[in-house]
Scaffold this active site. Structure first.
Site, PDB file in Angstrom:
ATOM      1  N   ASP A 302      97.323 -35.999  79.992  1.00 25.18           N
ATOM      2  CA  ASP A 302      97.892 -36.360  78.793  1.00 25.18           C
ATOM      3  C   ASP A 302      98.962 -35.668  78.044  1.00 25.18           C
ATOM      4  O   ASP A 302      98.701 -35.200  76.950  1.00 25.18           O
ATOM      5  CB  ASP A 302      96.788 -36.601  77.590  1.00 25.18           C
ATOM      6  CG  ASP A 302      96.962 -37.444  76.641  1.00 25.18           C
ATOM      7  OD1 ASP A 302      97.881 -38.205  76.345  1.00 25.18           O
ATOM      8  OD2 ASP A 302      96.216 -37.135  75.159  1.00 25.18           O
ATOM      9  N   HIS A 306     105.476 -32.106  71.766  1.00 28.56           N
ATOM     10  CA  HIS A 306     105.828 -31.837  70.522  1.00 28.56           C
ATOM     11  C   HIS A 306     106.526 -30.429  70.343  1.00 28.56           C
ATOM     12  O   HIS A 306     106.262 -29.626  70.747  1.00 28.56           O
ATOM     13  CB  HIS A 306     104.985 -32.255  69.306  1.00 28.56           C
ATOM     14  CG  HIS A 306     104.349 -33.634  69.393  1.00 28.56           C
ATOM     15  ND1 HIS A 306     104.870 -34.755  69.123  1.00 28.56           N
ATOM     16  CD2 HIS A 306     103.001 -33.660  69.752  1.00 28.56           C
ATOM     17  CE1 HIS A 306     103.753 -35.677  69.176  1.00 28.56           C
ATOM     18  NE2 HIS A 306     102.748 -35.236  69.722  1.00 28.56           N
TER      19      HIS A 306
END
Length: 440
Positions: A302, A306
């Site tokens: 996953d 960011h």
């Protein structure tokens, strides 16, 4: 390069045994394995007795292209894969625009063909009204991704009627992000005055995950539809699988849930925020037990990058997600060195099971005739995880400073060296993954 000879390596076979010898790659496949090969090759590399594994298949990444390339793109994401021993990835549809049509799928495939140093495949995203596109994507996409909760953009499918219609009418693998949207909204209002990182695991509690996973299992059983449960995170979900897991259902777990718990909020703050959130120590141990027992089939990352400027904020402003493709294999191999797992489990969880689940032929094993996707790792050296040495554009790791063993020293994709001597060979190109029939 059409031929590559790897000498003096210890190959991990499907049963976990180590076979010491040489391996010849020719025209992208494993041509021969023997104790000592007397063959000519365009290039010969001495492995120095290090361990050779099948290349990792990471079946859940977010590389942000198109639309959010400032965080990551297909090129930098594939570089990060190469450094982490990941030779194939499956990428998610929550880009901008979201990948909800076959034309957008083809656009991603074209972008990847021009940029990616490893092999690639893509999910198509479900919406409440794109049934025809989902049906037409079979063979083009690796599967349908449904965000049952916690979605970005227009990918949320929380209407029971729309959800059931997808399970009924789309004869394709369906992968679900299983969190209950109604409970998330209810508890968001309940915890509106909290801004500390721990609130994330309380707001999106275990019941959010259990409710959604239970519903997905119910629909899968009703229509005998191939289901994959993404990033399973709770003991309650493991119990659901233990009670009744049909043969056509698979599940995965991610390193964050295996190696971190809610205690990480105190150590790294909002950098530990992700969906589904980190769980208790009891949940973490239950996930390991589920993985070892076979209720959970394999490990994904996953990888959701960011920038730190988007993470280091108050709770409701902080982005959810962590990078992971460069640390997943060293984390698991560190567990191996500690005696917590074995080689058979590593190759099954990191390579072979994902190839089987997504019907990707000729990958996930070291055997003649299989694709020459390989990673050579150093199990004698331990060094800390350091963002400064990583390729991901986001520029950080939740495992900063962790001493890890088993870092890749050589990554081979289709018989081509793509990572060596701490450098990515950026001119190499991977290939689009193919999917065998019969995954519905």
């Amino acid at each position: 390069m059409t031929s590559l000879l790897l000498r003096n390596v210890r190959m991990v076979l499907d049963d976990g045994s180590l076979y010491a010898g040489d391996l010849l790659c020719r025209d992208g496949t494993i041509a021969q394995i023997d104790r000592a090969l007397n063959e000519a090759a365009e290039r010969t590399i001495d492995g120095g007795g290090r361990v050779l594994l099948p290349g990792v298949i990471d079946p859940q990444v977010h590389f942000r292209e198109p639309g959010k390339e400032y965080k990551e793109d297909l090129q930098t994401g594939s570089w990060a894969c190469a450094r982490g021993g990941v030779t194939s990835f499956l990428e998610m549809p929550n880009t901008s625009p979201a990948t909800t049509t076959c034309e957008l799928l083809k656009d991603k495939l074209a972008r990847a063909a021009s940029k990616c140093v490893v092999n690639y495949g893509f999910f198509i995203g479900a919406t409440s009204d794109n049934i025809a596109e989902l049906q037409q994507s079979i063979g083009l996409s690796c599967g349908v991704k449904i965000f049952m909760g916690a979605s970005t953009g227009d990918l949320l499918v929380d209407d029971p009627v729309a959800l059931e219609r997808i399970f009924k009418e789309v004869p394709h693998l369906i992968a679900v992000h299983a969190e209950d949207e109604a409970r998330i909204r209810e508890r968001t209002a309940l915890f509106a005055d909290r801004t500390d990182p721990h609130v994330h695991s309380e707001l999106r509690d275990d019941e959010c995950a259990r409710l959604a996973t239970d519903l997905a299992l119910t629909l899968s059983k009703r229509y005998r539809r191939r289901l994959h449960i993404l990033h399973l995170s709770t003991a309650a979900e493991v119990a659901l699988l233990a009670a009744d897991k049909p043969a056509w259902v698979t599940a995965e777990v991610i390193p964050q849930h295996l190696f971190l718990s809610t205690a990480a909020y105190d150590a790294i703050g909002m950098r530990a925020k992700q969906n589904p959130p980190l769980r208790s120590e009891a949940d973490r141990l239950a996930l390991w037990a589920g993985l070892r027992s076979g209720l959970i089939d394999f490990v994904a990352t996953d990888h959701a990058p960011h920038l730190l400027s988007e993470k280091d904020r108050d709770y409701f402003q902080a982005a959810a997600g962590m990078p992971g493709v460069e640390t997943s294999l060293p984390l698991m191999l560190t567990a191996l060195v500690r005696g917590e797992v074995n080689f058979e489990q590593i190759v099954r969880w990191m390579s072979r099971a994902a190839a089987h689940a997504y019907n990707i032929p000729n990958k996930g094993s070291i055997r003649p005739g299989y694709d020459a996707d390989l990673v050579l790792v150093d199990l004698e050296t331990t060094r800390p995880a350091q963002a400064a040495r990583m390729a991901s554009r986001c520029g950080w790791t939740p495992f900063e400073g962790w001493p890890l063993t088993g870092w890749p020293v050589l990554t081979v994709v289709g018989g081509q060296v793509v990572f060596e001597e701490d450098e990515v060979q950026k001119d190499v190109r991977g290939r689009a993954l193919s999917y065998s029939p019969g995954q519905s």
